[in-house]
Design a protein around this motif. Structure first.
Motif, PDB file in Angstrom:
ATOM      1  N   GLY A 182       0.840  -1.186   0.000  1.00 12.77           N
ATOM      2  CA  GLY A 182       0.000   0.000   0.000  1.00 12.77           C
ATOM      3  C   GLY A 182       0.876   1.237   0.000  1.00 12.77           C
ATOM      4  O   GLY A 182       2.005   1.215   0.503  1.00 12.77           O
ATOM      5  N   ARG A 183       0.352   2.333  -0.567  1.00  8.79           N
ATOM      6  CA  ARG A 183       1.145   3.563  -0.660  1.00  8.79           C
ATOM      7  C   ARG A 183       0.322   4.756  -0.185  1.00  8.79           C
ATOM      8  O   ARG A 183      -0.898   4.806  -0.361  1.00  8.79           O
ATOM      9  N   ILE A 184       1.026   5.703   0.409  1.00 12.97           N
ATOM     10  CA  ILE A 184       0.415   6.945   0.883  1.00 12.97           C
ATOM     11  C   ILE A 184       1.167   8.091   0.220  1.00 12.97           C
ATOM     12  O   ILE A 184       2.381   8.240   0.399  1.00 12.97           O
ATOM     13  N   LEU A 185       0.450   8.903  -0.544  1.00 19.51           N
ATOM     14  CA  LEU A 185       1.057   9.983  -1.319  1.00 19.51           C
ATOM     15  C   LEU A 185       0.535  11.334  -0.840  1.00 19.51           C
ATOM     16  O   LEU A 185      -0.621  11.465  -0.439  1.00 19.51           O
ATOM     17  N   ASN A 186       1.396  12.331  -0.904  1.00 18.41           N
ATOM     18  CA  ASN A 186       1.001  13.726  -0.663  1.00 18.41           C
ATOM     19  C   ASN A 186       0.364  13.922   0.712  1.00 18.41           C
ATOM     20  O   ASN A 186      -0.608  14.660   0.867  1.00 18.41           O
ATOM     21  N   ALA A 187       0.913  13.251   1.716  1.00 17.16           N
ATOM     22  CA  ALA A 187       0.390  13.389   3.075  1.00 17.16           C
ATOM     23  C   ALA A 187       1.366  14.201   3.921  1.00 17.16           C
ATOM     24  O   ALA A 187       2.584  14.159   3.722  1.00 17.16           O
ATOM     25  N   SER A 188       0.828  14.936   4.875  1.00 15.35           N
ATOM     26  CA  SER A 188       1.667  15.671   5.823  1.00 15.35           C
ATOM     27  C   SER A 188       0.882  15.858   7.115  1.00 15.35           C
ATOM     28  O   SER A 188      -0.349  15.801   7.132  1.00 15.35           O
ATOM     29  N   GLY A 189       1.601  16.058   8.210  1.00 14.79           N
ATOM     30  CA  GLY A 189       0.953  16.310   9.486  1.00 14.79           C
ATOM     31  C   GLY A 189       0.752  15.056  10.311  1.00 14.79           C
ATOM     32  O   GLY A 189       1.114  13.948   9.921  1.00 14.79           O
ATOM     33  N   VAL A 190       0.145  15.245  11.493  1.00 11.52           N
ATOM     34  CA  VAL A 190       0.068  14.169  12.483  1.00 11.52           C
ATOM     35  C   VAL A 190      -1.138  13.257  12.295  1.00 11.52           C
ATOM     36  O   VAL A 190      -1.204  12.199  12.927  1.00 11.52           O
ATOM     37  N   ASN A 191      -2.093  13.633  11.461  1.00 13.95           N
ATOM     38  CA  ASN A 191      -3.269  12.778  11.280  1.00 13.95           C
ATOM     39  C   ASN A 191      -2.885  11.467  10.602  1.00 13.95           C
ATOM     40  O   ASN A 191      -2.053  11.440   9.684  1.00 13.95           O
ATOM     41  N   SER A 192      -3.502  10.379  11.048  1.00 10.63           N
ATOM     42  CA  SER A 192      -3.280   9.091  10.392  1.00 10.63           C
ATOM     43  C   SER A 192      -3.832   9.137   8.975  1.00 10.63           C
ATOM     44  O   SER A 192      -4.670   9.975   8.634  1.00 10.63           O
ATOM     45  N   GLN A 193      -3.357   8.216   8.146  1.00 10.40           N
ATOM     46  CA  GLN A 193      -3.744   8.202   6.739  1.00 10.40           C
ATOM     47  C   GLN A 193      -4.154   6.796   6.319  1.00 10.40           C
ATOM     48  O   GLN A 193      -3.551   5.807   6.737  1.00 10.40           O
TER      49      GLN A 193
END
Length: 509
Positions: A182-193
């Motif tokens: 799985g991949r997570i793109l363009n995320a920032s900050g403390v919130n889970s994704q």
């Protein structure tokens, strides 16, 4: 789905049916389909506020479910990944359930004889537009995607279309396990994704929430050739399968669908996780289900329990139609030989893949059919071309999408059209020139291709524009905008004219 794709879908459904009969004419016979039982859940008659449409008069809609069974030893089904590992009923058959939605004249004697079998895009149920109702056509939308995630969630009663497929097990009955990425793109900050495949969540969950049993890395840069730079592994103690936020900080609340990182996600980095999951659904059954539902409504009088086919005797031609992901589905449907049903009959007389240049990645273990050809996503495996042609780059012998239907003599007439966005953003070019681009691949006699340059994925809202248009955007993978101005004849507008010309028995100019 982007708004432009939705606009093209709406416009393409407006295109009337008998215009294609002159181009997509074929045949049908009678025998037994593998839909064993249908259930009609909701019937609205008359539909559309009681309006009357041309000579066909009033219409009605029927929402229901089709219960099918497959012979896993039939060569037409044996190509389905893991079908031999699916549970079987007392007759040795593999069962499934597919939802469907029929739009038909109340009086089938007034029907045109043409049925559009529309492929839902990520579960989105399709109806028949007013222009096609004015022609007396019949519409059928039925489920094929069985990953039960996001828009394809299997909720009943439902307004989407999906298929329920069995889970494969090892011969001893134990769970089948495997690795999933799985991949997570363009995320920032403390919130889970969450892990997203295009627009829906990754349909698989980790066997264990123990992060030492998985691997999470972050990367600074990747090339389309797969060259990675700046990769670093996130220590197992510094991330969790959990839901977290500023008010619920790391390690958060355990959740197998979310990833929480100590200190938060860093902008402009790609995060990639590899984990063990289990219980793969036999997703390739989605091809057989779409085949069987189509051939049942086209050919059968009643199901095994005696429930009448509401279209019996009224369908003479069936055209499969799909936009974007759904068009990719149709290309894979043909490639794997599913245009021949278990009785040896041709299912689709015509096939219309729109803005589609690859094959949907469905017939794999732990498949993710929502993928759109981003890095490491399947769907580009050869052959991507219609005609038998060698895959020089991969060193594979000549082959083509139509090989299996040529062998069974069940190939439909095919019309495809697309624009610049599909060439660049969705890697459609090999369909024209192969993997060794030294010459054009010839088109078979049953295929017509049209290219509308400088159009984006979905092609705008239709109609001719006298105002200079902005350059089109490439879809999905963030390739940016094109070099040249947008085409003053948008894709949807051209498509409408093209198929009006086909209705009149001539090729579009």
């Amino acid at each position: 789905m982007t708004p432009n794709v939705q606009a093209l879908r709406s416009a393409s459904v407006v295109l009337t049916g008998l215009s294609l009969v002159l181009v997509l004419l074929a045949w049908g016979t009678s025998a037994h389909a593998r839909v064993a039982r249908i259930v009609i859940d909701v019937k609205t008659s008359p539909a559309f506020g009681g309006a009357s449409f041309g000579a066909a008069g009033q219409y009605e809609t029927i929402a229901g479910r089709a219960f099918g069974e497959l012979d896993p030893n039939d060569p037409r089904n044996a190509i389905i990944q893991d079908i031999e590992l699916a549970p079987k009923n007392a007759k040795g058959k593999v069962e499934y359930m597919a939802t469907f939605f029929v739009v038909k004249p109340i009086d089938m004697a007034k029907a045109s004889g043409l049925m559009w079998h529309d492929v839902p895009n990520r579960g989105g149920r399709l109806t028949l537009a007013a222009a096609s109702r004015n022609d007396g056509d019949v519409g059928l939308s039925s489920g094929w995607q069985g990953d039960n995630s996001g828009a394809t969630a299997q909720n009943f009663p439902n307004s989407n279309d999906y298929v329920v497929v069995p889970t494969a097990k090892n011969p001893d009955g134990s769970a089948i396990k495997g690795l999933v990425m799985g991949r997570i793109l363009n995320a920032s900050g403390v919130n889970s994704q969450p892990m997203i495949v295009h627009s829906n969540p990754v349909p698989y969950k980790p066997v264990s929430l123990d992060t030492t049993q998985a691997k999470l890395v972050s990367r600074v840069h990747e090339t389309i050739e797969g060259v990675v730079s700046g990769e670093s592994e996130v220590a197992s103690a510094d991330w969790a399968w959990a839901r977290c936020s500023a008010t619920n900080p790391f390690p958060g609340t355990p959740d197998a669908t979310q990833i929480c990182v100590r200190g938060g996600f860093v902008a402009n980095r790609v995060y990639q996780v590899v984990f063990t999951t289990q219980d793969p659904p036999v997703l390739g059954i989605g091809f057989a289900a779409f085949r069987d539902v189509g051939t049942f409504f086209k050919n059968e009088v009643r199901d095994d329990a005696g429930t009448p086919n509401p279209l019996a005797g009224g369908i003479h031609w069936l055209i499969g139609r799909g936009v974007s992901q759904s068009g990719n589905y149709l290309r894979a449907f043909l490639h794997l030989g599913f245009n021949e049903d278990e009785a040896g009959r041709q299912v689709q007389d015509g096939t219309w893949p729109i803005i589609a240049g690859r094959r949907v990645a469905l017939n794999f273990r732990f498949a993710m059919p929502d993928g759109v050809l981003k890095l490491y996503e399947p769907g580009s495996e050869g052959p991507q071309w219609w005609h038998k042609f060698p895959d020089q780059r991969r060193g594979l012998p000549p082959g083509g999408i139509l090989d299996r239907c040529h062998h069974s003599q069940t190939c439909p007439k095919i019309i495809e059209h697309f624009g610049a966005a599909e060439i660049w953003g969705l890697k459609l070019g090999p369909e024209w020139v192969g993997t060794d681009p030294k010459s054009d691949i010839p088109l078979p006699e049953n295929v017509r291709r049209y290219y509308i340059p400088s159009t984006q994925h979905g092609g705008g809202n239709g109609g001719f524009s006298v105002t200079p248009l902005a350059a089109p955007s490439c879809p999905s993978a963030g390739y940016g905008v094109g070099t040249f101005a947008g085409n003053p004849v948008p894709h949807t507008g051209w498509g409408s004219r093209a198929f009006r010309a086909c209705r009149a028995g001539r090729r579009p100019a």
